[in-house]
Design a protein around this motif. Sequence first.
Motif, short mmCIF file in Angstrom:
data_model
loop_
_atom_site.label_atom_id
_atom_site.label_comp_id
_atom_site.label_asym_id
_atom_site.label_seq_id
_atom_site.Cartn_x
_atom_site.Cartn_y
_atom_site.Cartn_z
N ASN A 1 -22.66 -7.51 -0.17
CA ASN A 1 -22.75 -7.89 1.33
C ASN A 1 -23.52 -9.10 1.66
O ASN A 1 -23.38 -9.52 2.59
N HIS B 1 -6.06 2.76 -1.81
CA HIS B 1 -7.09 2.25 -2.28
C HIS B 1 -7.84 1.15 -1.33
O HIS B 1 -8.81 0.50 -1.99
N ARG C 1 -1.81 1.29 -9.84
CA ARG C 1 -2.74 0.44 -9.87
C ARG C 1 -3.31 0.29 -11.38
O ARG C 1 -4.23 -0.52 -12.04
N GLN D 1 -10.47 2.19 -9.33
CA GLN D 1 -9.70 1.04 -8.79
C GLN D 1 -8.46 1.18 -9.75
O GLN D 1 -7.38 0.90 -9.32
N PHE E 1 -15.88 9.52 -3.73
CA PHE E 1 -16.62 8.44 -2.87
C PHE E 1 -16.85 8.69 -1.38
O PHE E 1 -17.78 8.56 -0.85
N CYS F 1 -11.12 -0.31 0.56
CA CYS F 1 -12.33 -0.16 0.43
C CYS F 1 -13.07 1.23 0.73
O CYS F 1 -12.98 1.33 1.93
N TYR G 1 0.86 -1.26 0.09
CA TYR G 1 -0.05 0.12 -0.04
C TYR G 1 0.70 1.26 -0.06
O TYR G 1 0.26 2.17 0.28
N GLY H 1 -16.04 1.37 1.06
CA GLY H 1 -17.42 1.16 1.50
C GLY H 1 -17.11 0.13 2.65
O GLY H 1 -18.24 -0.43 3.18
N HIS I 1 -6.29 9.50 -8.50
CA HIS I 1 -7.11 8.78 -7.47
C HIS I 1 -7.57 9.24 -6.12
O HIS I 1 -8.64 9.26 -5.83
N PHE J 1 -13.68 -14.08 1.13
CA PHE J 1 -14.70 -13.39 0.06
C PHE J 1 -13.63 -13.10 -1.13
O PHE J 1 -13.23 -13.71 -1.93
N THR K 1 -20.38 -1.45 4.78
CA THR K 1 -20.45 -3.00 5.23
C THR K 1 -20.72 -3.21 6.62
O THR K 1 -21.66 -4.22 6.86
N LYS L 1 -11.32 9.58 -5.27
CA LYS L 1 -11.61 8.88 -4.04
C LYS L 1 -12.55 9.73 -2.80
O LYS L 1 -13.18 9.36 -2.36
N PRO M 1 -21.32 -3.45 -4.98
CA PRO M 1 -20.58 -3.99 -3.59
C PRO M 1 -21.80 -3.93 -2.45
O PRO M 1 -21.65 -4.75 -1.53
N GLN N 1 -11.14 -6.06 3.40
CA GLN N 1 -11.52 -5.09 2.30
C GLN N 1 -10.46 -4.17 1.84
O GLN N 1 -10.35 -2.91 1.73
N LEU O 1 -5.13 -11.36 0.58
CA LEU O 1 -5.93 -10.77 1.62
C LEU O 1 -6.35 -11.93 2.30
O LEU O 1 -6.40 -11.84 3.77
#
Length: 423
Positions: A249, A363, A68, A87, A101, A365, A61, A367, A94, A291, A371, A98, A245, A354, A320
């Motif tokens: 969930n 990057h 990306r 993404q 969002f 998540c 990260y 959300g 970015h 996931f 979630t 972002k 997304p 996430q 992950l």
Amino acid sequence: MSEIRKMPREEGIDHSLSFIREGYRYILNRRQGFNSNVFETRLLGKKAICMVGMEATEIFYDPEKFKRKSAAPNRAVQTLFGKNGVQALDGQDHKHRKEMFMSIMTTQGIRKLTNITKIQWMTALNKWERKDKITLYEEVKEIMCRTACQWAGVPIEDADVKKMTKDLAAMFETPAAIGLNHWLGRHARNNVEKWIVELINKVRNGKINPPEDTALHVFTWHKDLEGKLLDINTAAVEVINILRPIVANAIFINFIALALHHYPEERKKLQSCDKKYFHMFIQEVRRFFPFFPCVAALVKTDFVWKGYEFKKDTLTLLDLYGTNHDPEVWESPDLFNPMRFARWEGSPFSFIPQGGGDQFMGHRCAGEWVTIEVMKVSLDYLVNQMKYEVPDQDLSYSLVSMPSIPKSKVVIKNVKPKLTTDS
Ligand code: HEM
């Protein structure tokens, strides 16, 4: 200067098939074999570096080391992500996208979302009461589709909900599928993109006016760093980055139901616990169950880490699932134990269902809070607001198929609202 070491390497021309066969455990299996948190292999005809663990996450990260753009495999772009979405952006582009969002992920915005989620659960529960049995995964996807559309300001007719649910779900159910199923996912994305493009057009032409705090409104009018509106296809991809997304969930919510069934003592604890235990239970569901298997990036510039050379443009995968099950970080990682989060110190690099790092700058998540809150509402319904039985069925889930969903998709029967006097 530190000494250069040879990175452990999996010999052979290509290991994409092994990746498909071993699924979530592909990187973990080799990590054990090589006794290394980093190794080299070949995937999709290219050299690839695989990494797992907290230190690897921290480096992955670092925006000075990884980028990306062009990192995601085409099959994921055509189904899961769409083209030119957040993404695949780097640097200032970015950060600016972002911010768009994160501007809707406010406390107020999330409260509005949880209220919508509660109403959708209540409506569904009234409907389920009249049925012998239901398949929870399919039903929850529909709850989430209605919730997502309403929250995002996307108008949808009742008659279109089933089709929209199916298309949005196909985008996350098919990226790793082979043959026809995968093509259905691409087709589903094309359908939804076309529909959202039409809606954005109507907003821009003043024919509809979604509420100002909704994704449809904010993304339609968002301007890029040059002060221009997003091109309409990109804006549609980003609205879908909210809708899809939220429907996804349903996977975690299904795993909540599975955990309640497998660990009945947890249900008892949850019925009498405080909010903190609710949160710990949700965190453990997100850590324990599979996931997203991994995320992909390309090396931005040559660098050396732990004596290993990372060459510019090399595809790199961060595991992950493996990091969430890393015995170096998690005691008895294969035990389901919400209590582990009572002592958890909260590193953004060790618990990464996430993604890791910082939501605003990197990057991770966008959300994740959404979630968690949607899962809490759903957990409350499953534990405190309804009664149901779980008939015999195949509840096993695979660590190979991605995404992993219990085989029976969790069938429940005799669903009834719980009266306050029920235990
Ligand atoms: C269903 C549970 C979810 C899971 C397992 C999940 C997982 C992820 C993962 C692994 C990433 C990539 C992180 C990276 O590239 O480093 C991501 C990114 C993202 N997620 Fe989620 N997510 C979920 C729910 C959500 C929700 C509910 C939303 C929106 C409401 C959302 C919006 C996004 C966006 C916009 C990105 C891209 C962020 C960026 O590239 O900066 N996700 N998510």
